[in-house]
Design a protein around this motif. Sequence first.
Motif, mmCIF file in Angstrom:
data_model
loop_
_atom_site.group_PDB
_atom_site.id
_atom_site.type_symbol
_atom_site.label_atom_id
_atom_site.label_comp_id
_atom_site.label_asym_id
_atom_site.label_seq_id
_atom_site.Cartn_x
_atom_site.Cartn_y
_atom_site.Cartn_z
ATOM 1 N N LYS A 1 0.863 -1.176 0.000
ATOM 2 C CA LYS A 1 0.000 0.000 0.000
ATOM 3 C C LYS A 1 0.902 1.229 0.000
ATOM 4 N N LEU A 2 0.762 2.072 -0.992
ATOM 5 C CA LEU A 2 1.589 3.270 -1.102
ATOM 6 C C LEU A 2 0.717 4.505 -0.896
ATOM 7 N N THR A 3 1.146 5.353 0.028
ATOM 8 C CA THR A 3 0.491 6.633 0.248
ATOM 9 C C THR A 3 1.464 7.743 -0.139
ATOM 10 N N HIS A 4 1.031 8.603 -1.029
ATOM 11 C CA HIS A 4 1.845 9.744 -1.458
ATOM 12 C C HIS A 4 1.192 11.029 -0.960
ATOM 13 N N ARG A 5 2.010 11.941 -0.454
ATOM 14 C CA ARG A 5 1.527 13.266 -0.068
ATOM 15 C C ARG A 5 2.492 14.315 -0.623
ATOM 16 N N ALA A 6 1.943 15.399 -1.125
ATOM 17 C CA ALA A 6 2.747 16.526 -1.599
ATOM 18 C C ALA A 6 2.427 17.744 -0.745
ATOM 19 N N TYR A 7 3.479 18.502 -0.403
ATOM 20 C CA TYR A 7 3.349 19.673 0.452
ATOM 21 C C TYR A 7 3.990 20.876 -0.220
ATOM 22 N N ASP A 8 3.517 22.058 0.164
ATOM 23 C CA ASP A 8 4.205 23.261 -0.279
ATOM 24 C C ASP A 8 5.348 23.570 0.686
ATOM 25 N N ALA A 9 6.008 24.706 0.483
ATOM 26 C CA ALA A 9 7.185 25.037 1.283
ATOM 27 C C ALA A 9 6.871 25.220 2.766
ATOM 28 N N ASN A 10 5.604 25.476 3.089
ATOM 29 C CA ASN A 10 5.194 25.657 4.484
ATOM 30 C C ASN A 10 4.553 24.404 5.077
ATOM 31 N N TRP A 11 4.720 23.274 4.404
ATOM 32 C CA TRP A 11 4.178 21.991 4.845
ATOM 33 C C TRP A 11 2.651 21.958 4.870
ATOM 34 N N ASN A 12 2.030 22.760 4.019
ATOM 35 C CA ASN A 12 0.598 22.627 3.806
ATOM 36 C C ASN A 12 0.381 21.526 2.772
ATOM 37 N N GLN A 13 -0.469 20.553 3.097
ATOM 38 C CA GLN A 13 -0.676 19.433 2.186
ATOM 39 C C GLN A 13 -1.437 19.886 0.952
ATOM 40 N N LEU A 14 -0.891 19.573 -0.210
ATOM 41 C CA LEU A 14 -1.499 19.953 -1.477
ATOM 42 C C LEU A 14 -2.304 18.813 -2.092
ATOM 43 N N GLU A 15 -1.806 17.607 -1.946
ATOM 44 C CA GLU A 15 -2.507 16.456 -2.508
ATOM 45 C C GLU A 15 -2.092 15.198 -1.783
ATOM 46 N N SER A 16 -2.911 14.183 -1.910
ATOM 47 C CA SER A 16 -2.626 12.883 -1.300
ATOM 48 C C SER A 16 -3.369 11.823 -2.090
ATOM 49 N N PHE A 17 -2.731 10.672 -2.277
ATOM 50 C CA PHE A 17 -3.438 9.551 -2.880
ATOM 51 C C PHE A 17 -2.846 8.247 -2.387
ATOM 52 N N VAL A 18 -3.632 7.190 -2.512
ATOM 53 C CA VAL A 18 -3.244 5.845 -2.092
ATOM 54 C C VAL A 18 -3.359 4.917 -3.280
#
Length: 73
Positions: A48-65
């Motif tokens: 199971k792979l979970t990906h998360r992307a953040y901006d420079a301030n660690w605000n989550q921009l996207e996530s998927f599994v």
Amino acid sequence: GYKAEVVVELQQNNGSWNTIKTWSSTGGTSAEVDEDYYVEGGYAYRLKLTHRAYDANWNQLESFVKYSNTVYN
């Protein structure tokens, strides 16, 4: 300034899917994990792979599994 995080869970099915090992990595614009792990025979396994992307301030921009194909050992 984007950051990527990946969490990989090795799951074993012994009636239901249970996580038996977890790897994680956080990187700049990419993240990866690379490790051998030996499993017990007689069970089905998947990743199971979970990906998360953040901006420079660690605000989550996207996530998927996503799940790998099931492998029978």
